[in-house]
Design a protein around this motif. Structure first.
Motif, PDB file in Angstrom:
ATOM      1  N   VAL A  79     -19.631 -10.295  36.112  1.00 22.70           N
ATOM      2  CA  VAL A  79     -19.211 -11.688  36.250  1.00 22.70           C
ATOM      3  C   VAL A  79     -20.419 -12.612  36.308  1.00 22.70           C
ATOM      4  O   VAL A  79     -20.435 -13.686  35.687  1.00 22.70           O
ATOM      5  CB  VAL A  79     -18.317 -11.856  37.495  1.00 22.70           C
ATOM      6  CG1 VAL A  79     -18.087 -13.329  37.804  1.00 22.70           C
ATOM      7  CG2 VAL A  79     -16.973 -11.159  37.278  1.00 22.70           C
ATOM      8  N   SER A 104     -21.683 -13.029  32.901  1.00 24.13           N
ATOM      9  CA  SER A 104     -20.798 -13.882  32.110  1.00 24.13           C
ATOM     10  C   SER A 104     -21.076 -15.356  32.379  1.00 24.13           C
ATOM     11  O   SER A 104     -20.965 -16.192  31.464  1.00 24.13           O
ATOM     12  CB  SER A 104     -19.334 -13.556  32.417  1.00 24.13           C
ATOM     13  OG  SER A 104     -18.465 -14.362  31.652  1.00 24.13           O
ATOM     14  N   HIS A 158     -21.790 -18.159  29.721  1.00 23.56           N
ATOM     15  CA  HIS A 158     -20.989 -19.380  29.715  1.00 23.56           C
ATOM     16  C   HIS A 158     -21.872 -20.618  29.613  1.00 23.56           C
ATOM     17  O   HIS A 158     -21.591 -21.536  28.819  1.00 23.56           O
ATOM     18  CB  HIS A 158     -20.148 -19.434  30.986  1.00 23.56           C
ATOM     19  CG  HIS A 158     -19.285 -20.648  31.100  1.00 23.56           C
ATOM     20  ND1 HIS A 158     -18.069 -20.752  30.473  1.00 23.56           N
ATOM     21  CD2 HIS A 158     -19.469 -21.828  31.756  1.00 23.56           C
ATOM     22  CE1 HIS A 158     -17.534 -21.929  30.739  1.00 23.56           C
ATOM     23  NE2 HIS A 158     -18.359 -22.602  31.527  1.00 23.56           N
ATOM     24  N   SER A 199     -11.308 -15.997  33.609  1.00 26.18           N
ATOM     25  CA  SER A 199     -10.988 -14.603  33.906  1.00 26.18           C
ATOM     26  C   SER A 199      -9.548 -14.311  33.521  1.00 26.18           C
ATOM     27  O   SER A 199      -8.631 -15.011  33.964  1.00 26.18           O
ATOM     28  CB  SER A 199     -11.194 -14.338  35.394  1.00 26.18           C
ATOM     29  OG  SER A 199     -10.817 -13.019  35.745  1.00 26.18           O
ATOM     30  N   LEU A 243     -12.986 -10.755  39.862  1.00 22.74           N
ATOM     31  CA  LEU A 243     -12.308 -11.444  38.765  1.00 22.74           C
ATOM     32  C   LEU A 243     -11.462 -12.622  39.224  1.00 22.74           C
ATOM     33  O   LEU A 243     -11.060 -13.450  38.402  1.00 22.74           O
ATOM     34  CB  LEU A 243     -11.438 -10.453  37.997  1.00 22.74           C
ATOM     35  CG  LEU A 243     -12.173  -9.281  37.345  1.00 22.74           C
ATOM     36  CD1 LEU A 243     -11.218  -8.449  36.514  1.00 22.74           C
ATOM     37  CD2 LEU A 243     -13.332  -9.767  36.495  1.00 22.74           C
ATOM     38  N   GLU A 269     -18.335 -17.691  40.589  1.00 23.49           N
ATOM     39  CA  GLU A 269     -18.702 -17.976  39.193  1.00 23.49           C
ATOM     40  C   GLU A 269     -17.481 -18.276  38.324  1.00 23.49           C
ATOM     41  O   GLU A 269     -17.599 -18.928  37.282  1.00 23.49           O
ATOM     42  CB  GLU A 269     -19.453 -16.777  38.589  1.00 23.49           C
ATOM     43  CG  GLU A 269     -20.799 -16.496  39.218  1.00 23.49           C
ATOM     44  CD  GLU A 269     -20.714 -15.524  40.380  1.00 23.49           C
ATOM     45  OE1 GLU A 269     -21.756 -14.967  40.758  1.00 23.49           O
ATOM     46  OE2 GLU A 269     -19.590 -15.308  40.908  1.00 23.49           O
ATOM     47  N   ILE A 270     -16.304 -17.787  38.708  1.00 25.89           N
ATOM     48  CA  ILE A 270     -15.101 -17.910  37.877  1.00 25.89           C
ATOM     49  C   ILE A 270     -14.607 -19.355  37.866  1.00 25.89           C
ATOM     50  O   ILE A 270     -14.406 -19.970  38.905  1.00 25.89           O
ATOM     51  CB  ILE A 270     -13.991 -16.974  38.390  1.00 25.89           C
ATOM     52  CG1 ILE A 270     -14.434 -15.510  38.308  1.00 25.89           C
ATOM     53  CG2 ILE A 270     -12.697 -17.198  37.616  1.00 25.89           C
ATOM     54  CD1 ILE A 270     -14.698 -15.016  36.910  1.00 25.89           C
ATOM     55  N   VAL A 314      -8.570 -18.703  36.421  1.00 27.57           N
ATOM     56  CA  VAL A 314      -7.928 -17.391  36.397  1.00 27.57           C
ATOM     57  C   VAL A 314      -6.639 -17.495  35.597  1.00 27.57           C
ATOM     58  O   VAL A 314      -5.778 -18.332  35.890  1.00 27.57           O
ATOM     59  CB  VAL A 314      -7.615 -16.882  37.822  1.00 27.57           C
ATOM     60  CG1 VAL A 314      -6.879 -15.544  37.760  1.00 27.57           C
ATOM     61  CG2 VAL A 314      -8.895 -16.743  38.637  1.00 27.57           C
ATOM     62  N   LYS A 356      -9.236 -23.062  42.593  1.00 25.67           N
ATOM     63  CA  LYS A 356      -9.580 -22.724  41.206  1.00 25.67           C
ATOM     64  C   LYS A 356      -8.463 -23.131  40.248  1.00 25.67           C
ATOM     65  O   LYS A 356      -7.274 -23.100  40.595  1.00 25.67           O
ATOM     66  CB  LYS A 356      -9.809 -21.214  41.065  1.00 25.67           C
ATOM     67  CG  LYS A 356     -11.086 -20.698  41.690  1.00 25.67           C
ATOM     68  CD  LYS A 356     -11.253 -19.216  41.359  1.00 25.67           C
ATOM     69  CE  LYS A 356     -12.465 -18.625  42.042  1.00 25.67           C
ATOM     70  NZ  LYS A 356     -13.723 -19.200  41.527  1.00 25.67           N
ATOM     71  N   HIS A 394      -5.844 -22.323  37.487  1.00 28.44           N
ATOM     72  CA  HIS A 394      -5.116 -21.069  37.335  1.00 28.44           C
ATOM     73  C   HIS A 394      -3.896 -21.236  36.440  1.00 28.44           C
ATOM     74  O   HIS A 394      -3.295 -22.312  36.357  1.00 28.44           O
ATOM     75  CB  HIS A 394      -4.703 -20.490  38.694  1.00 28.44           C
ATOM     76  CG  HIS A 394      -3.916 -21.430  39.564  1.00 28.44           C
ATOM     77  ND1 HIS A 394      -4.500 -22.470  40.241  1.00 28.44           N
ATOM     78  CD2 HIS A 394      -2.597 -21.483  39.863  1.00 28.44           C
ATOM     79  CE1 HIS A 394      -3.587 -23.117  40.938  1.00 28.44           C
ATOM     80  NE2 HIS A 394      -2.413 -22.544  40.708  1.00 28.44           N
TER      81      HIS A 394
END
Length: 514
Positions: free
Chosen positions: A74, A77, A81, A158, A225, A230-231, A234, A255, A257
């Motif tokens: 992650v 990634s 990104h 993710s 994930l 960092e994500i 989702v 986040k 989603h």
């Protein structure tokens, strides 16, 4: 006497695997597949044994990573990104189109892998690949307007998805997310699709797309994930139990989603007489053994119409064909035209068989219990993952078949006498993705349809997930987060100029319907 079937030449698993090794040697090694992260393929993780649901032939199993390895992937990634979001839109579009050309070149191999790994009949497997390619091409052609004044998210997207549509749902989403300027991470589904997803990811990575593909258990990888800082977003497709845990995590962290969860999609019959129009649609509801998020496993029927319904339903369910999807009588002939092959595994077939038996013991009335036709299988093959259609009348409230999506070829039929009972039975699962109401009077449909807790409701016709410009989401507990489709799919994985932008979707504080 029926002819003895044989495997269509050139379609055996060993041949499919050799073709994977030849097409993408960087991603396949000997008898295993690799994980893709930090722009390279890694022989890490602990490969698990696996078998195909088609006939229990051993296949490549997922190389499952632990939590620490997932966190490293992650973090890598995020670096991808940050570099990718600076790539021009014209360059991103060109690379995505090149990846689509590569997928189209290897379309039949991708489809063959879907047959072996998740049991899709050949017709449906090819359609899954085609929908992914054609759908992303539509986005690539119109992405300039969709991205006007919008920028990629701060971190990668993710993706955690179910096994049933690896190409038209998961790969499609990944490529659109990358087109919009995001690096993408995907977890391979536990139950199937590993080789297909690996091949598709290899073809995309060759064109420079920032793709990460990892295997591992949900419990082991979810911290990385879902919760990792960092994500940026989702995207989840799966059951309500897991989805509820993901929903809690993303809500706590604020986040972005997109959480598609199961729901009991229902088809209501009320003051209806156009049976000749309904009959052809009933058999199609069994496509892919109802292993679809938009399948219709529940029929809610007005009691006075029950005799007419059965007169058309029973011939339809008896005409459903299932068997080995690659078995033929003539080696030079076409592959069989089946409604479905195996379920995803033998454990699922046993689970549903046990649920049916339990429901009957508790009072459900079996209206149809099909049997496997030996003439549609190879001599002596393992058929543990296959299940013939079943239809039960009035499953008891104590049965899972009363309120939950079976995700298999089991229909339940509930009889009702009033409109209130009709609506209550159609809303048994507190939210669904699709529903249908068959009634003769348009005014009655317009009055009742808004009271059905489904995102899409058809008047006498089935609704589907849709793609391209058609919106998709869910109502109630069947969905959490942003709706998708067309511009909304791009909006869900980008940021606009407005501060505190509210995404159309099913959120705790608001629900904006299209």
């Amino acid at each position: 006497m029926a002819p003895t079937l044989t495997l269509k030449p050139g379609t055996d698993w060993a041949t499919a695997w050799r073709r994977c090794l030849a097409v993408a040697p960087e991603a396949f090694r000997d008898e295993r597949v690799l994980n893709l992260w930090n722009g390279a393929w890694h022989a890490d993780g602990d490969p698990l044994p696996a078998t195909t649901p088609v006939d229990a032939t051993p296949t490549a199993g997922p190389p499952r990573l632990d939590a620490a390895a997932a966190h490293r992937a992650v973090r890598a990634s995020l670096d991808q990104h940050r570099a990718w979001r600076e790539v021009s839109l014209a360059d991103r579009t060109a690379r995505v189109n090149a990846a689509l050309d590569a997928l189209a070149e290897h379309r039949d191999l991708l489809a063959l892998l879907l047959v072996w790994e998740i049991g899709k009949p050949w017709r449906l497997a090819r359609a899954d690949v085609d929908r992914a390619i054609d759908g992303v091409r539509w986005y690539a052609a119109g992405i300039d307007d969709m991205l006007a004044d919008r920028v990629p998210l701060p971190g990668p997207v993710s993706n955690i998805a179910s096994w049933n549509y690896p190409m038209s749902v998961l790969v499609h989403a990944m490529l659109v997310q990358a087109l919009a300027g995001n690096a993408v991470i995907a977890k391979t589904p536990t139950d199937g699709g590993l080789a297909c997803l690996t091949l598709a990811s290899a073809l995309a990575a060759r064109e420079g797309l920032p793709v990460t593909l990892l295997s591992g258990s949900g419990g082991e990888l979810s911290e990385a994930l879902v919760r990792a800082p960092e994500i940026g977003c989702v995207s989840f497709v799966g059951g309500r139990d897991t989805g509820a845990r993901v929903a809690t995590a993303v809500a706590d962290l604020g986040k972005r989603h997109i959480l598609e969860q199961e729901g009991l999609n229902t088809w209501g019959i009320w003051n209806f007489t156009d049976w000749d129009a309904l009959a052809p649609q009933l058999r199609k509801t069994f496509d892919y053994a109802k292993q679809r998020c938009t399948a219709y496993p529940r029929f809610v029927v007005q009691r006075t119409a029950f005799a007419d319904f059965l007169e058309h339903y029973l011939p339809a369910v008896r005409s459903v064909t299932l068997g080995h999807p690659l078995a033929v009588a003539d080696p030079a002939g076409p592959l069989p035209e089946l409604d479905f092959g195996p379920l995803i595994n033998a454990a699922k077939a046993k689970e549903l068989t046990d649920q049916v038996a339990e429901a009957v013991d508790r009072g459900a009335i079996p209206l149809h219990q099909g049997a496997l036709d030996p003439g549609r299988f190879l001599p002596g093959q393992d058929t543990g993952a296959y299940m013939a259609p079943v239809a039960l009348l009035n499953p008891p409230p104590s049965s899972p078949l009363h309120h939950a999506e079976p995700f298999g070829p089991v229909d339940t039929i509930v009889l009702v006498d009033t409109e209130a009972e009709l609506l209550a039975a159609m809303n048994a699962s507190n939210g669904a993705l699709v529903a249908t109401l068959s009634c003769d009077d348009p005014a009655t449909y317009e009055r009742l349809a808004p009271q059905i807790r489904a995102f899409k409701t058809g008047h006498g016709v089935p609704r589907s997930r849709g793609d391209r410009q058609e919106l998709f989401g869910g109502f109630g507990a069947s969905w959490r987060g942003a709706f998708v489709g067309g511009e909304l799919l791009v909006r869900a994985v980008t940021e606009g100029p407005a501060t505190g932008e509210r995404m159309p979707g099913n959120f705790p504080d608001h629900h904006l319907m299209p």
